[in-house]
Design an enzyme around this catalytic site. Structure first.
Site, mmCIF file in Angstrom:
data_model
loop_
_atom_site.group_PDB
_atom_site.id
_atom_site.type_symbol
_atom_site.label_atom_id
_atom_site.label_comp_id
_atom_site.label_asym_id
_atom_site.label_seq_id
_atom_site.Cartn_x
_atom_site.Cartn_y
_atom_site.Cartn_z
ATOM 1 N N SER A 143 0.718 -1.248 -0.155
ATOM 2 C CA SER A 143 -0.086 -0.537 0.118
ATOM 3 C C SER A 143 0.573 1.355 0.046
ATOM 4 C CB SER A 143 -1.037 0.338 1.446
ATOM 5 O OG SER A 143 -1.815 0.834 1.254
ATOM 6 N N ASP A 297 -10.634 -3.480 -5.156
ATOM 7 C CA ASP A 297 -9.412 -2.184 -4.270
ATOM 8 C C ASP A 297 -8.805 -1.097 -5.163
ATOM 9 O OD1 ASP A 297 -7.293 -1.709 -3.176
ATOM 10 O OD2 ASP A 297 -5.538 -3.089 -3.546
ATOM 11 N N HIS A 327 -7.895 -4.924 -1.013
ATOM 12 C CA HIS A 327 -6.625 -4.555 -0.205
ATOM 13 C C HIS A 327 -6.419 -4.728 1.176
ATOM 14 C CE1 HIS A 327 -4.125 -0.986 -0.525
ATOM 15 N NE2 HIS A 327 -3.986 -0.870 1.079
#
Length: 357
Positions: A143, A297, A327
């Site tokens: 991320s 995501d 995610h």
């Protein structure tokens, strides 16, 4: 979080930090891995050192946690488990970096922290201290950590003081550009957990500033000035996104904003914040990459476009797209947040690392 923020009781991100804080675990060694905490160039890191005999110099990974540049910690249970597993399975030294968070720290502080720690670790004397093979070091992150890992890999290429170059980069559902927050993946997954579009926009805006005007402009995707038009080719999804990921969406022109926000927040157009903005000449010098994206995501398309750009620049890339993924899935490794999906994705990453690091 929103209620506390509106009422002025506590900043939005401080409330979210209360939830991540309960997941912290102490640096506890086990029969496979010795875990300690120290500092690399004044940046806190958690070190994972395999206990078994090395049989020669070891691999090493610098890992950068996610959390939207605002949340997260190397000591969170999911990250701790992941680092232990990587260290044990690969007989590798893992350096898990703790960088300063927004707010109160904004770009480029987070980048500078992880870059400083990585550069310190890559010194010959430090690698030797930990028995690391200088030809087998990678950087990895998920991320926002994937964003920072990609930016670090790029910046190391330009640093004349760095003699040891990375062997590989592992980017796990990375956030890679702040220019277009209306990609097909942002539309398709706008309201899906764990990362709805509204939260990702908040993360991006807080990375640069706590100024409400910036957050509002990014929410409407009108935060980039027309003067940045030449950069749009690097994030043009009609060029870089595979047809299968475009769905029924039709590309349109960018909705330009005023120049004042970009003047006050130059990080908006900085490749250290948006690695997708790097030139092809810079990309072609990068090490081999493993990029993991998840279908459900908002950041799916960032990773997929970076794969396209890296391949166009001649960089060896393995793209693993998890059609059932969402995610944050990779850190769902232990009760009460344990999923077979998390273990499967981690196993896939480990398999690539065994062959490429």
């Amino acid at each position: 979080s929103e209620a506390a923020d509106v009422l002025g009781l506590m900043h939005y991100m401080e409330v979210l930090r209360l939830f991540t804080g309960v997941q912290l675990v102490p640096p506890t060694s086990d029969e496979n891995v010795t875990v300690t905490e120290t500092e690399f160039n004044s940046v806190p890191v958690r070190l994972y050192l395999p206990r078994r005999a090395p049989g020669g110099l070891r691999r090493a990974m610098v890992y950068i946690h996610g959390g939207g540049w605002c949340l997260g910690d190397a000591g969170m249970h999911g990250y701790d488990l992941m680092a232990r597993h990587i260290s044990n399975e690969l007989n590798a030294v893992v350096v898990s970096v703790n960088y300063r968070l927004a707010p109160p720290h904004h770009f480029p502080v987070q980048f500078e922290d992880v870059y400083s720690a990585t550069k310190f670790f890559l010194q010959s004397k430090v690698l030797a201290q930990y028995g690391v093979d200088p030809a087998r070091v990678c950087v990895a992150g998920d991320s926002a950590g994937g964003n920072l890992a990609a930016a670090v890999a790029q910046e190391l290429l330009e640093d004349p003081e760095v003699q040891t170059q990375l062997k590989a980069q592992v980017l796990i559902y990375p956030a890679l550009q702040a220019l277009d927050l209306d990609l097909p993946s942002y539309r398709d997954n706008a309201h899906k957990p764990v990362l709805p579009r509204s939260l990702m926009v908040r993360f991006w805006s807080e990375y640069f500033s706590s100024e409400p005007a910036l957050r509002e402009a990014m929410a409407s995707n009108r935060h980039v000035p027309a003067a940045a038009e030449e950069l749009w080719r690097f994030v043009n999804w009609s060029v870089w996104l595979p047809q299968a990921m475009r769905g029924a969406h039709r590309p349109g022109g960018p909705a330009w904003g005023g120049a004042e926000l970009a003047r006050r927040h130059p990080g908006l157009l900085d490749p250290r914040a948006s690695p997708l903005l790097a030139s092809e000449a810079r990309l072609r010098r990068l090490p081999a990459a493993f990029v993991l994206t998840c279908e459900h995501d908002v950041l799916r398309d960032d990773g997929a476009m970076y794969v396209g750009r890296l391949r166009a620049a001649g960089v060896p890339v393995t793209h693993h797209h998890a059609r059932d993924g969402f995610h944050g899935a990779l850190t769902f490794l232990a009760w009460p947040l344990e999923l077979a999906l998390g273990h499967r994705l981690l196993s896939t990453c480990l398999g690539w690392l065994r062959d490429n690091l």
